[in-house]
Design an enzyme around this catalytic site. Structure first.
Site, short mmCIF file in Angstrom:
data_model
loop_
_atom_site.label_atom_id
_atom_site.label_comp_id
_atom_site.label_asym_id
_atom_site.label_seq_id
_atom_site.Cartn_x
_atom_site.Cartn_y
_atom_site.Cartn_z
N HIS B 260 -9.72 -1.27 5.47
CA HIS B 260 -9.92 -1.12 6.92
C HIS B 260 -10.52 0.22 7.27
O HIS B 260 -10.28 1.22 6.59
CB HIS B 260 -8.63 -1.40 7.71
N GLU B 311 -6.61 -2.42 12.00
CA GLU B 311 -5.51 -2.68 11.07
C GLU B 311 -4.24 -2.00 11.54
O GLU B 311 -3.15 -2.55 11.45
CB GLU B 311 -5.88 -2.20 9.66
N GLU B 312 -4.40 -0.78 12.06
CA GLU B 312 -3.23 0.01 12.45
C GLU B 312 -2.53 -0.56 13.68
O GLU B 312 -1.49 -0.06 14.09
CB GLU B 312 -3.63 1.47 12.69
#
Lengths: 450, 450
Positions: B260, B311-312
């Site tokens: 990512h 993604e986070e």
């Protein structure tokens, strides 16, 4: 509880001395600490000091409150001669909201800690990144901010980078950003003392010093703005803490073990040097307790402990004490300090950094052999960095600084960072340091002569 | 240059396949990376990405600029099908000047990082320190700030502490301070995603969580003030980056390797997950280069690489991509990700965390055996944490997440901290990760069937 059995055996038998070190005496003391009633007591003693007062910056209330608290506890312990002595004219520096910002090639507020002693200043300039100190002589630094991005080779080897202000200012530099003095970082810059020159100067985190190094290697022009708000204030008076176990035969000959109570204004000063204090206290407490059980354990010379103030500011507290006492009637027979991590030695890379003559060194070797026989691996090494006791060392008084194997490298993960907290110490660390300091003090207080 | 000799020999001889893995093929690829022309190329590729754009927080310009820069480079590399696909409605959270202050027993501004997703809030309350999660069920937390001071047992075991907001709010708690999720700290708190509940919540540094734990054990009453300025903003649109090496025989069957591009707003997102991106890029580049030299090296299936956004923030970018493509004509044959440290494996504690059936697992074992024969120690282990490729894994597509031995513990020294910088990677780390990802992609793109 093998220490009890050992103590009983010891009380019933004469000390067996080979050379000047009595191994039974060392064994009694070290077992009492490492496996006996004193186990963990230094760490427990340290906890309220660092947790209730936090860091202890010179000329701040937290330091003086911590001094009062410590003196009161030492009195309750029943040590001899518990008192403080004033150290006037101490440097008074206050950290402000300092910022260092990379403006080009992109905007980034850098992760810095100003170097102690720097006054307010603002400067914006192009930066030049130097990977080695000597490059100042072959690089045009005039009008530039010098960024040092050296490889870590060790604290005493690398401290010149943090102290470069005067030299680079003479070459026309307008600012100093020194890579923090440590081998490992988690976004954790280190502060420390610097030069007296009023050049804006700060330590950069390892990560960001390396970032600037990489950008420079890719030929980016670096433009940096430094805005220092920190400032020097009028000097203050602080205090050294002194406490003794009075010598039974030669009370005016002093065997000194010491550590410092002040810290930088970050973390809680547990590593630097709360752990040293705790080890010194524990050593003193154990000698006193064993002496109460068996009078033969009481020292012939006076064992003195001192918690110095102002170590972080050029050993100013210790230097004042030295000046006040150097012509007194007391004779300093041996001086020592622990201020490079009160860690358990796990290999003989752990050293007593020693200054003294050949005869004295041989005696240190004997002490070290006795410590080794008691599962404390350590060796003697010549070295001239004795911290707070440097004045006596320079005067020719035999001296030691204890440096555990972890003190050479791991210690500098945390030194002068926000990470200096009590949890750095593992079980046994302070006990082992106390066993070493206590052994040195006790053996040397009882030998006939150097 | 033994890889050249090897390549010459390889070109002149038919592939020798035992099972479905051709060891010559693996050897060619891994040598080309580890000792051949591709050596260090992933790390070099990563440098301008992290140094010139810094961290890449979702909904911020630095992320979108980094996406543009990356796409441009991929086009210059000549990959197939280089494009972005929009991911709309992405969570948009901005960190503010948040403070958490211990008011009693003494005043101390705590070293915190707010947990992502929390909105502005102010609360002052007594704190209760819990050393274990389950104690919420037996402790009165009503009206209190809950401080978790758990022992580190591992990220996936401990993440419940950071995500406890909803549960403790239901019990009446008014704030959450969770010890950072990592085994080691230098005054370095970790951020991360939290709950959707609007309970003020932050991560404490390990040091200060332990400080609060010690104070509570000494029966001190803790009073804490939380002042959160961070806030959620209207959602934004971001982009996933897709690039392929088109399959020569089954172009609509996709073998996916991924990492990512977004990061938290700290450090430079080099570890999490710049290194993963670099390894994926390097693997793709090597397969393409070797295929240009020897057409037999070109994959039969399409090898696709994706750099996910968001993604986070709950894998939001990957989830959107999955929804858009799950009913498309392309069939995902294998999916993988590297997002737990693109480190060199040094022991077989380095794993391919695998989800799939017994037959597929046997094939993974064969790949792993071949990697081992090429000095890449690794093993296969069942596990259900596949990060961005979880949706496919849950759908039954065989999947792998690469976790080097250093990924289990050392990775979490830096994860979501200000210390996430390029210098974490040592020489070879990204090369080895690329060799693993490249081997997986190439072998699986060419096998007959699962």
């Amino acid at each position: 509880m093998d220490w009890i059995l050992h103590l009983i055996l010891l009380l019933g038998s004469p000390y067996l001395t080979v050379g000047f070190v009595n191994n039974d005496e060392v064994q009694t003391l070290t077992r009492y600490i490492l496996r006996g009633p004193s186990r963990n007591s230094g760490l427990e003693w340290l906890e309220p000091l660092v947790d209730d007062f936090g860091h202890r910056m010179l000329c701040r209330k937290s330091l003086e409150d911590a001094i009062d608290f410590t003196v009161e506890r030492l009195r309750q312990d029943g040590f001899d001669n518990v008192h403080t002595e004033e150290a006037p004219n101490m440097p008074n520096w206050e950290r402000g909201e300092d910022t260092v910002t990379l403006l080009e090639p992109r905007n980034l507020k850098l992760n810095i800690l100003t170097i102690g002693g720097v006054d307010p200043a603002k400067v914006t300039a192009e930066a030049v990144v130097l990977e080695d100190y000597d490059l100042i002589n072959t690089t045009n630094v005039n009008g530039k901010i010098v960024v040092f991005n050296q490889k870590w080779t060790g604290y005493y080897e690398d401290i010149k980078y943090r102290r470069a202000a005067k030299e680079i200012k003479a070459l026309g530099a307008v600012g100093l950003l020194a890579k923090s003095l440590g081998p490992f970082s988690i976004g954790s810059p280190h502060t420390g003392g610097g030069s007296d020159e009023h050049l804006p100067a700060a330590s950069l985190s390892l990560e960001e010093a390396e970032l600037l190094g990489r950008l420079a290697r890719r030929n980016k022009t670096l433009k940096i703005s430094i805005d220092i708000r920190s400032k020097n204030l009028p000097p203050c008076t602080s205090r050294n803490i002194i406490f003794d176990i009075k010598g039974s035969e030669k009370p005016e000959e002093v065997v000194l073990i010491s550590a410092h109570i002040d810290s930088w204004d970050l973390g809680q000063g547990a590593l630097d040097d709360g752990g040293g204090m705790a080890a010194v206290w524990q050593a003193m407490k154990v000698i006193r307790e064993l002496g109460q059980t068996d009078k033969r354990f009481l020292p012939k010379r006076t064992i003195r402990a001192i918690f110095w103030t102002a170590e972080e500011h050029g050993f100013a507290g210790a230097k004042h004490y030295y000046e006040q006492h150097k012509n007194g009637k007391e004779k300093f027979y041996f001086v020592s300090e622990t201020d490079q991590g009160a860690f358990k030695p796990t290999t003989t890379k752990s050293i007593l950094r020693f200054m003294g003559n050949t005869t004295q060194r041989a005696k240190m070797q004997e002490i070290v052999q006795s410590l080794k026989r008691n599962d404390i691996p350590i060796s003697v090494q010549e070295g001239d960095k004795q911290g707070d006791v440097q004045s006596w060392a320079d005067d020719g008084v035999p001296s030691v600084q204890y440096v555990a194997d972890k003190g050479a490298d791991f210690y500098f993960y945390f030194h002068h960072t926000t990470g200096d907290y009590l949890n750095i110490f593992e079980d046994g660390d302070i006990d082992y340091t106390a066993a070493i300091m206590g052994t040195l003090a006790h053996v040397l207080s009882n030998q006939d002569k150097w």
